[in-house]
Design an enzyme around this catalytic site. Sequence first.
Site, PDB file in Angstrom:
ATOM      1  N   GLY A 224      -9.170   4.744  -5.607  1.00 18.03           N
ATOM      2  CA  GLY A 224      -7.826   4.188  -5.800  1.00 18.03           C
ATOM      3  C   GLY A 224      -6.795   4.810  -4.877  1.00 18.03           C
ATOM      4  O   GLY A 224      -7.046   5.032  -3.686  1.00 18.03           O
ATOM      5  N   VAL A 225      -5.631   5.101  -5.429  1.00 19.74           N
ATOM      6  CA  VAL A 225      -4.515   5.659  -4.666  1.00 19.74           C
ATOM      7  C   VAL A 225      -4.935   6.999  -4.035  1.00 19.74           C
ATOM      8  O   VAL A 225      -4.661   7.266  -2.857  1.00 19.74           O
ATOM      9  CB  VAL A 225      -3.304   5.881  -5.601  1.00 19.74           C
ATOM     10  N   ASP A 226      -5.586   7.826  -4.819  1.00 25.17           N
ATOM     11  CA  ASP A 226      -6.006   9.160  -4.379  1.00 25.17           C
ATOM     12  C   ASP A 226      -6.889   9.063  -3.130  1.00 25.17           C
ATOM     13  O   ASP A 226      -6.655   9.758  -2.125  1.00 25.17           O
ATOM     14  CB  ASP A 226      -6.782   9.812  -5.537  1.00 25.17           C
TER      15      ASP A 226
ATOM     16  N   ASP B  72       0.858  -1.188   0.000  1.00 27.65           N
ATOM     17  CA  ASP B  72       0.000   0.000   0.000  1.00 27.65           C
ATOM     18  C   ASP B  72       0.895   1.238   0.000  1.00 27.65           C
ATOM     19  O   ASP B  72       1.720   1.405   0.892  1.00 27.65           O
ATOM     20  CB  ASP B  72      -0.857  -0.054   1.273  1.00 27.65           C
TER      21      ASP B  72
ATOM     22  N   ASN C  42      -6.054  13.415 -10.043  1.00 32.83           N
ATOM     23  CA  ASN C  42      -6.751  13.874 -11.251  1.00 32.83           C
ATOM     24  C   ASN C  42      -6.487  15.374 -11.418  1.00 32.83           C
ATOM     25  O   ASN C  42      -5.994  16.038 -10.493  1.00 32.83           O
ATOM     26  CB  ASN C  42      -8.251  13.565 -11.183  1.00 32.83           C
TER      27      ASN C  42
ATOM     28  N   TYR D  54      -7.748   5.129 -14.885  1.00 30.69           N
ATOM     29  CA  TYR D  54      -7.378   5.810 -16.134  1.00 30.69           C
ATOM     30  C   TYR D  54      -7.065   4.850 -17.286  1.00 30.69           C
ATOM     31  O   TYR D  54      -6.799   5.297 -18.405  1.00 30.69           O
ATOM     32  CB  TYR D  54      -6.220   6.785 -15.893  1.00 30.69           C
TER      33      TYR D  54
ATOM     34  N   SER E 266      -1.882   5.847 -13.698  1.00 32.80           N
ATOM     35  CA  SER E 266      -2.791   5.748 -14.858  1.00 32.80           C
ATOM     36  C   SER E 266      -3.301   4.340 -15.169  1.00 32.80           C
ATOM     37  O   SER E 266      -4.121   4.192 -16.078  1.00 32.80           O
ATOM     38  CB  SER E 266      -2.160   6.321 -16.149  1.00 32.80           C
ATOM     39  N   THR E 267      -2.834   3.323 -14.437  1.00 33.62           N
ATOM     40  CA  THR E 267      -3.230   1.955 -14.825  1.00 33.62           C
ATOM     41  C   THR E 267      -4.465   1.436 -14.086  1.00 33.62           C
ATOM     42  O   THR E 267      -4.848   0.274 -14.255  1.00 33.62           O
ATOM     43  CB  THR E 267      -2.078   0.950 -14.630  1.00 33.62           C
ATOM     44  N   GLY E 268      -5.087   2.292 -13.256  1.00 27.52           N
ATOM     45  CA  GLY E 268      -6.328   1.893 -12.590  1.00 27.52           C
ATOM     46  C   GLY E 268      -7.499   2.492 -13.333  1.00 27.52           C
ATOM     47  O   GLY E 268      -7.773   2.138 -14.483  1.00 27.52           O
TER      48      GLY E 268
HETATM   49  P1  ADP Z   1      -5.261   6.196 -12.055  1.00 29.13           P
HETATM   50  O1  ADP Z   1      -6.524   7.009 -11.909  1.00 29.13           O
HETATM   51  O2  ADP Z   1      -4.037   7.043 -12.327  1.00 29.13           O
HETATM   52  O3  ADP Z   1      -5.424   5.059 -13.025  1.00 29.13           O
HETATM   53  P2  ADP Z   1      -5.695   4.513  -9.675  1.00 29.13           P
HETATM   54  O4  ADP Z   1      -5.527   4.976  -8.260  1.00 29.13           O
HETATM   55  O5  ADP Z   1      -7.082   4.232 -10.148  1.00 29.13           O
HETATM   56  O6  ADP Z   1      -4.964   5.611 -10.588  1.00 29.13           O
HETATM   57  O7  ADP Z   1      -4.811   3.193  -9.907  1.00 29.13           O
HETATM   58  C1  ADP Z   1      -3.432   3.178 -10.144  1.00 29.13           C
HETATM   59  C2  ADP Z   1      -2.865   1.856  -9.661  1.00 29.13           C
HETATM   60  O8  ADP Z   1      -2.701   1.901  -8.255  1.00 29.13           O
HETATM   61  C3  ADP Z   1      -3.728   0.619  -9.944  1.00 29.13           C
HETATM   62  O9  ADP Z   1      -2.861  -0.449 -10.278  1.00 29.13           O
HETATM   63  C4  ADP Z   1      -4.399   0.365  -8.588  1.00 29.13           C
HETATM   64  O10 ADP Z   1      -4.722  -1.005  -8.413  1.00 29.13           O
HETATM   65  C5  ADP Z   1      -3.276   0.737  -7.656  1.00 29.13           C
HETATM   66  N1  ADP Z   1      -3.662   1.097  -6.272  1.00 29.13           N
HETATM   67  C6  ADP Z   1      -4.882   1.405  -5.771  1.00 29.13           C
HETATM   68  N2  ADP Z   1      -4.795   1.699  -4.454  1.00 29.13           N
HETATM   69  C7  ADP Z   1      -3.476   1.599  -4.117  1.00 29.13           C
HETATM   70  C8  ADP Z   1      -2.726   1.765  -2.906  1.00 29.13           C
HETATM   71  N3  ADP Z   1      -3.322   2.116  -1.754  1.00 29.13           N
HETATM   72  N4  ADP Z   1      -1.375   1.559  -2.951  1.00 29.13           N
HETATM   73  C9  ADP Z   1      -0.756   1.217  -4.104  1.00 29.13           C
HETATM   74  N5  ADP Z   1      -1.408   1.048  -5.276  1.00 29.13           N
HETATM   75  C10 ADP Z   1      -2.750   1.213  -5.282  1.00 29.13           C
END
Ligand code: ADP
Length: 178
Positions: free
Chosen positions: A41-43, A19, A33, A129, A125-127
């Site tokens: 997701g990460v945000d 994480d 964004n 986006y 960008s791989t989630g």
């Molecule tokens: P984006 O909108 O840039 O695509 P996302 O947050 O949707 O970003 O996803 C980017 C990547 O981070 C994906 O592979 C997702 O599975 C992964 N991800 C989501 N939450 C976490 C976290 N807490 N720590 C690390 N990676 C994460």
Amino acid sequence: MIRRKTLECGTLFVVLTGDITAQATDAIVNAANSRLAGGGGVDGAIHAKGGPEIMAECRKFGGCPTGYAVVTGAGRLKAKHVIHAVGPIYSGLTDDARLLALTYKKSLECAVKSGCKSVSFPSISTGAYGYPPADACPIAMKTCHDFVNDNPVIEEIHFVLFSDPDFALYVEQLEELK
Ligand code: ADP
């Protein structure tokens, strides 16, 4: 799972599953964004765990263009800074790769300007986006490699993956790097 490799330039690359919010590097990178408005997701994880002061700082910027990044404090997180990086929404056009590389480069420029020696990246960008992870991974790692060759002040980069397939892609790419 974790894999480490010190590159010829002296920078340590660490590829791990985990994480991003738990990383104790000087900075962690948010997959933000362009409105810097938070999301999933990460945000979502960064704002949920870091607390409201990160969003309060984000609001002052009023947004950030695709391919660029801004820096805030890290609230309750272990890191000192959050680098909010705006990756491209995948379109299938050639500009995607340029913008994704620019996002990593601008993030690292922010890290250097903030005095960071260690940085953690998610797979930008791989989630939500939609960027195919197998295409994004070599862009991410090669851009970081090029950057640290020119800027040895960055001592350590962590690539924090959320899935075993993503981890495998990064390990394969790590083996290619000199
Ligand atoms: P984006 O909108 O840039 O695509 P996302 O947050 O949707 O970003 O996803 C980017 C990547 O981070 C994906 O592979 C997702 O599975 C992964 N991800 C989501 N939450 C976490 C976290 N807490 N720590 C690390 N990676 C994460």
